[in-house]
Design a protein around this motif. Structure first.
Motif, PDB file in Angstrom:
ATOM      1  N   LEU A   4      37.292  53.921   9.514  1.00  0.00           N
ATOM      2  CA  LEU A   4      36.162  52.993   9.452  1.00  0.00           C
ATOM      3  C   LEU A   4      34.990  53.557  10.246  1.00  0.00           C
ATOM      4  N   MET A   5      33.820  53.569   9.637  1.00  0.00           N
ATOM      5  CA  MET A   5      32.645  54.019  10.379  1.00  0.00           C
ATOM      6  C   MET A   5      32.484  53.151  11.629  1.00  0.00           C
ATOM      7  N   ARG A   6      32.165  53.789  12.762  1.00  0.00           N
ATOM      8  CA  ARG A   6      32.054  53.127  14.079  1.00  0.00           C
ATOM      9  C   ARG A   6      33.379  52.526  14.548  1.00  0.00           C
ATOM     10  N   GLN A   7      34.483  53.164  14.171  1.00  0.00           N
ATOM     11  CA  GLN A   7      35.789  52.589  14.505  1.00  0.00           C
ATOM     12  C   GLN A   7      36.085  52.582  16.004  1.00  0.00           C
ATOM     13  N   ALA A   8      35.395  53.445  16.751  1.00  0.00           N
ATOM     14  CA  ALA A   8      35.482  53.372  18.210  1.00  0.00           C
ATOM     15  C   ALA A   8      34.271  52.571  18.668  1.00  0.00           C
ATOM     16  N   ILE A  20      36.430  50.838  29.230  1.00  0.00           N
ATOM     17  CA  ILE A  20      36.005  52.195  29.607  1.00  0.00           C
ATOM     18  C   ILE A  20      34.491  52.265  29.724  1.00  0.00           C
ATOM     19  N   ARG A  21      33.810  51.577  28.822  1.00  0.00           N
ATOM     20  CA  ARG A  21      32.350  51.567  28.794  1.00  0.00           C
ATOM     21  C   ARG A  21      31.807  51.029  30.113  1.00  0.00           C
ATOM     22  N   ALA A  22      32.463  49.984  30.639  1.00  0.00           N
ATOM     23  CA  ALA A  22      32.040  49.393  31.909  1.00  0.00           C
ATOM     24  C   ALA A  22      32.232  50.391  33.054  1.00  0.00           C
ATOM     25  N   ILE A  79      36.993  59.844  14.109  1.00  0.00           N
ATOM     26  CA  ILE A  79      35.635  60.390  14.179  1.00  0.00           C
ATOM     27  C   ILE A  79      35.262  60.623  15.633  1.00  0.00           C
ATOM     28  N   LEU A  80      34.781  61.820  15.883  1.00  0.00           N
ATOM     29  CA  LEU A  80      34.295  62.214  17.199  1.00  0.00           C
ATOM     30  C   LEU A  80      33.442  61.094  17.774  1.00  0.00           C
ATOM     31  N   PHE A  81      33.642  60.755  19.040  1.00  0.00           N
ATOM     32  CA  PHE A  81      32.775  59.757  19.672  1.00  0.00           C
ATOM     33  C   PHE A  81      31.544  60.448  20.245  1.00  0.00           C
ATOM     34  N   SER A  82      30.405  60.149  19.631  1.00  0.00           N
ATOM     35  CA  SER A  82      29.128  60.683  20.102  1.00  0.00           C
ATOM     36  C   SER A  82      28.055  59.823  19.462  1.00  0.00           C
ATOM     37  N   ASP A  83      26.856  60.337  19.275  1.00  0.00           N
ATOM     38  CA  ASP A  83      25.816  59.577  18.582  1.00  0.00           C
ATOM     39  C   ASP A  83      24.906  60.558  17.841  1.00  0.00           C
ATOM     40  N   ILE A  84      24.254  60.068  16.788  1.00  0.00           N
ATOM     41  CA  ILE A  84      23.350  60.954  16.048  1.00  0.00           C
ATOM     42  C   ILE A  84      22.130  61.337  16.895  1.00  0.00           C
ATOM     43  N   GLU A 121      19.200  46.032  22.823  1.00  0.00           N
ATOM     44  CA  GLU A 121      18.008  46.447  22.052  1.00  0.00           C
ATOM     45  C   GLU A 121      18.198  47.760  21.319  1.00  0.00           C
ATOM     46  N   GLY A 122      19.260  48.495  21.630  1.00  0.00           N
ATOM     47  CA  GLY A 122      19.468  49.764  20.950  1.00  0.00           C
ATOM     48  C   GLY A 122      18.687  50.902  21.574  1.00  0.00           C
ATOM     49  N   PRO A 123      18.580  52.017  20.833  1.00  0.00           N
ATOM     50  CA  PRO A 123      17.997  53.233  21.415  1.00  0.00           C
ATOM     51  C   PRO A 123      16.475  53.162  21.575  1.00  0.00           C
ATOM     52  N   ILE A 143      27.583  63.712   7.311  1.00  0.00           N
ATOM     53  CA  ILE A 143      26.143  63.648   7.600  1.00  0.00           C
ATOM     54  C   ILE A 143      25.695  62.213   7.314  1.00  0.00           C
ATOM     55  N   PHE A 144      25.217  61.502   8.359  1.00  0.00           N
ATOM     56  CA  PHE A 144      24.813  60.091   8.232  1.00  0.00           C
ATOM     57  C   PHE A 144      23.323  60.007   7.916  1.00  0.00           C
ATOM     58  N   ASP A 145      22.984  59.592   6.680  1.00  0.00           N
ATOM     59  CA  ASP A 145      21.568  59.315   6.376  1.00  0.00           C
ATOM     60  C   ASP A 145      21.411  57.810   6.187  1.00  0.00           C
ATOM     61  N   SER A 146      21.509  57.104   7.302  1.00  0.00           N
ATOM     62  CA  SER A 146      21.581  55.637   7.288  1.00  0.00           C
ATOM     63  C   SER A 146      20.312  54.983   6.764  1.00  0.00           C
ATOM     64  N   TRP A 147      19.190  55.716   6.789  1.00  0.00           N
ATOM     65  CA  TRP A 147      17.901  55.137   6.391  1.00  0.00           C
ATOM     66  C   TRP A 147      17.341  55.744   5.106  1.00  0.00           C
TER      67      TRP A 147
HETATM   68  C1  LIG Z   1      21.710  55.109  13.126  1.00  0.00           C
HETATM   69  C2  LIG Z   1      22.889  55.615  13.931  1.00  0.00           C
HETATM   70  C3  LIG Z   1      22.974  55.661  15.357  1.00  0.00           C
HETATM   71  N1  LIG Z   1      24.215  56.183  15.654  1.00  0.00           N
HETATM   72  C4  LIG Z   1      24.916  56.445  14.517  1.00  0.00           C
HETATM   73  C5  LIG Z   1      24.090  56.130  13.415  1.00  0.00           C
HETATM   74  C6  LIG Z   1      24.429  56.378  11.968  1.00  0.00           C
HETATM   75  C7  LIG Z   1      25.393  55.396  11.431  1.00  0.00           C
HETATM   76  C8  LIG Z   1      24.894  53.992  11.345  1.00  0.00           C
HETATM   77  O1  LIG Z   1      23.940  53.783  10.576  1.00  0.00           O
HETATM   78  O2  LIG Z   1      25.478  53.122  12.006  1.00  0.00           O
HETATM   79  C9  LIG Z   1      26.237  57.042  14.378  1.00  0.00           C
HETATM   80  C10 LIG Z   1      27.275  56.757  15.387  1.00  0.00           C
HETATM   81  N2  LIG Z   1      27.174  56.062  16.562  1.00  0.00           N
HETATM   82  C11 LIG Z   1      28.377  56.041  17.197  1.00  0.00           C
HETATM   83  C12 LIG Z   1      29.286  56.808  16.443  1.00  0.00           C
HETATM   84  C13 LIG Z   1      30.669  57.145  17.011  1.00  0.00           C
HETATM   85  C14 LIG Z   1      31.790  57.326  16.228  1.00  0.00           C
HETATM   86  C15 LIG Z   1      32.315  56.113  15.464  1.00  0.00           C
HETATM   87  O3  LIG Z   1      33.179  55.405  15.996  1.00  0.00           O
HETATM   88  O4  LIG Z   1      31.904  55.949  14.286  1.00  0.00           O
HETATM   89  C16 LIG Z   1      28.618  57.232  15.298  1.00  0.00           C
HETATM   90  C17 LIG Z   1      29.148  58.027  14.113  1.00  0.00           C
HETATM   91  C18 LIG Z   1      28.695  55.363  18.458  1.00  0.00           C
HETATM   92  C19 LIG Z   1      27.802  54.309  18.963  1.00  0.00           C
HETATM   93  N3  LIG Z   1      26.420  54.317  18.993  1.00  0.00           N
HETATM   94  C20 LIG Z   1      25.965  53.196  19.634  1.00  0.00           C
HETATM   95  C21 LIG Z   1      27.092  52.427  20.056  1.00  0.00           C
HETATM   96  C22 LIG Z   1      27.027  51.142  20.869  1.00  0.00           C
HETATM   97  C23 LIG Z   1      26.743  51.552  22.282  1.00  0.00           C
HETATM   98  C24 LIG Z   1      27.332  50.665  23.329  1.00  0.00           C
HETATM   99  O5  LIG Z   1      28.534  50.816  23.668  1.00  0.00           O
HETATM  100  O6  LIG Z   1      26.584  49.845  23.861  1.00  0.00           O
HETATM  101  C25 LIG Z   1      28.242  53.126  19.656  1.00  0.00           C
HETATM  102  C26 LIG Z   1      29.679  52.762  19.925  1.00  0.00           C
HETATM  103  C27 LIG Z   1      24.537  52.871  19.911  1.00  0.00           C
HETATM  104  C28 LIG Z   1      23.564  53.148  18.826  1.00  0.00           C
HETATM  105  N4  LIG Z   1      23.341  54.356  18.223  1.00  0.00           N
HETATM  106  C29 LIG Z   1      22.392  54.217  17.241  1.00  0.00           C
HETATM  107  C30 LIG Z   1      21.953  52.865  17.243  1.00  0.00           C
HETATM  108  C31 LIG Z   1      20.922  52.284  16.314  1.00  0.00           C
HETATM  109  C32 LIG Z   1      22.665  52.211  18.251  1.00  0.00           C
HETATM  110  C33 LIG Z   1      22.491  50.805  18.737  1.00  0.00           C
HETATM  111  C34 LIG Z   1      23.070  49.816  17.812  1.00  0.00           C
HETATM  112  C35 LIG Z   1      24.305  49.209  18.399  1.00  0.00           C
HETATM  113  O7  LIG Z   1      24.257  48.828  19.578  1.00  0.00           O
HETATM  114  O8  LIG Z   1      25.292  49.108  17.651  1.00  0.00           O
HETATM  115  C36 LIG Z   1      21.934  55.289  16.340  1.00  0.00           C
END
Ligand SMILES: Cc1c2[nH]c(c1CCC(=O)O)Cc1[nH]c(c(CCC(=O)O)c1C)Cc1[nH]c(c(CCC(=O)O)c1C)Cc1[nH]c(c(C)c1CCC(=O)O)C2
Length: 339
Positions: free
Chosen positions: A22-26, A36-38, A70-75, A92-94, A201-205
């Protein structure tokens, strides 16, 4: 070892029941993630700490036994490597420093290798620690999606700042997208070298673009990335997820060269079947069906299986899982899928 299930699908085989992740499964729907986040402090501290990032990647695998990790990181680690002032504001996000047109020419990718080293170290650790049957999925953002955050400096509902930037400054937009394409391809090559089995490759937009801009921003730079990755890694398997791309998906595989096409939840089943005739597809359950559970969830899973289950399919959501997803519903999804 027999080939991993998810990799068999990426090689064109039909596997039943289909492999699933699942996308964002972690993430925040898991209590063990929130704990862990805390401890780790900020979200970016998690991404750049191989101990934490490895642990968080493994959490959903231990709990649910997904076929892919899926590797835990961010785009946004790529703009962070370009020193764009990335930080995350809770709720509020990034946030980044909005990119001005006159800054594009001076963006400097030379820090990327050092900056991203901890993420690459995480990939290597993961391949050692994951069960043998679990596919390790690396990833990055597509150039356009990464550029939308760099240009606006934050998320927006329709990416108007990036689209206007492209119309007003086409040369600067092209330069930016191809710089991101080169950096992102190098980053994927390093992930594959360190032990990732495949990459997404994530092209979410991509879904906000008109036809000409889709060609220029969502096809061209991604095709360049695929070519560069394949030149270094001829056997690399690549999943392309262009969310909301609609009818543009009909030629996405052929034009970009990706192996598998990710489907958002709005892609009609008949159209998805057509796409599956030319290779593997991934998707596409509406994440809200997972929130609702019960009949909505069962019907959504069954419909995907009935329509796409007899061809190469990686079961997934049509976008990322949200923090309010109940864990019992993830369990119910897996039970429905695997029996
Ligand atoms: C657009 C985008 C981002 N990041 C990502 C995308 C493309 C996919 C999508 O459209 O969802 C991709 C992403 N971000 C994260 C992963 C990790 C792996 C997974 O489990 O999928 C992946 C593959 C962790 C994350 N990336 C983020 C979190 C939440 C951070 C937290 O713990 O507070 C996680 C687990 C933060 C993040 N990162 C990003 C946003 C807009 C946000 C804030 C939104 C939110 O809070 O959910 C940019």
């Amino acid at each position: 070892m027999e080939q991993r299930k998810l990799m068999r699908v990426l090689n064109g085989e039909t596997v039943s029941p289909p492999p699933v992740w699942l996308m964002r499964q972690a993430g925040r729907y898991l209590p063990e993630y929130r704990e862990i986040r805390a401890k780790a402090g900020g979200f970016l501290d998690l991404c750049y700490d191989p101990d934490f990032a490895t642990e968080v990647t493994l959490q959903p695998i231990r709990r649910f036994g997904f076929d892919g990790a899926i590797l835990f990181s961010d785009i946004l680690v790529i703009p962070d490597a370009l020193d764009r002032g990335l930080h995350f504001v809770a709720g509020e996000g990034p946030k980044l420093t909005p990119l001005r047109v006159d800054e594009v020419a001076s963006l400097d990718p030379s820090r990327a290798e050092t900056h991203l080293a901890p993420v690459i170290a995480t990939v290597a650790r993961l391949r050692e620690e994951l069960p043998a049957e679990t596919t390790l999925i690396g990833f990055c953002g597509a150039p356009f999606t990464v550029a939308t955050y760099m240009i606006a400096g934050h998320g927006t509902p329709d990416q108007a700042p990036a689209r206007l930037f492209g119309y007003r400054h086409p040369e600067a937009m092209e330069k930016l997208l191809y710089l991101l394409a080169e950096m992102s391809a190098d980053y994927l090559i390093r992930q594959l070298t360190a032990g990732a089995d495949c990459v997404q490759i994530f092209d979410s937009w991509a879904g906000v673009l008109d036809e000409a801009c889709f060609e220029a921003y969502a096809i061209g730079p991604v095709r360049r990335m695929v070519e560069k990755v394949r030149a270094a890694k001829p056997d690399a398997k690549i999943i392309g997820f262009a969310k909301g791309a609609g009818a543009f998906l009909s030629t996405y595989r052929e034009k970009t060269g990706v192996d598998a096409v990710g489907l958002d939840w709005q892609v009609p089943m008949g159209f998805a079947q057509d796409l599956q005739r030319s290779g593997p597809v991934q998707g596409n359950l509406d994440p809200l069906r997972l929130i609702a559970g019960g009949r909505a969830l069962d019907e959504g899973v069954d419909r995907i299986l009935q329509n796409l289950g007899s061809g190469p399919l990686i079961f997934n959501l049509g976008h990322g899982i949200t923090p309010d997803a109940p864990i019992e519903h993830v369990e119910a999804l897996l039970k429905r899928l695997r029996g």
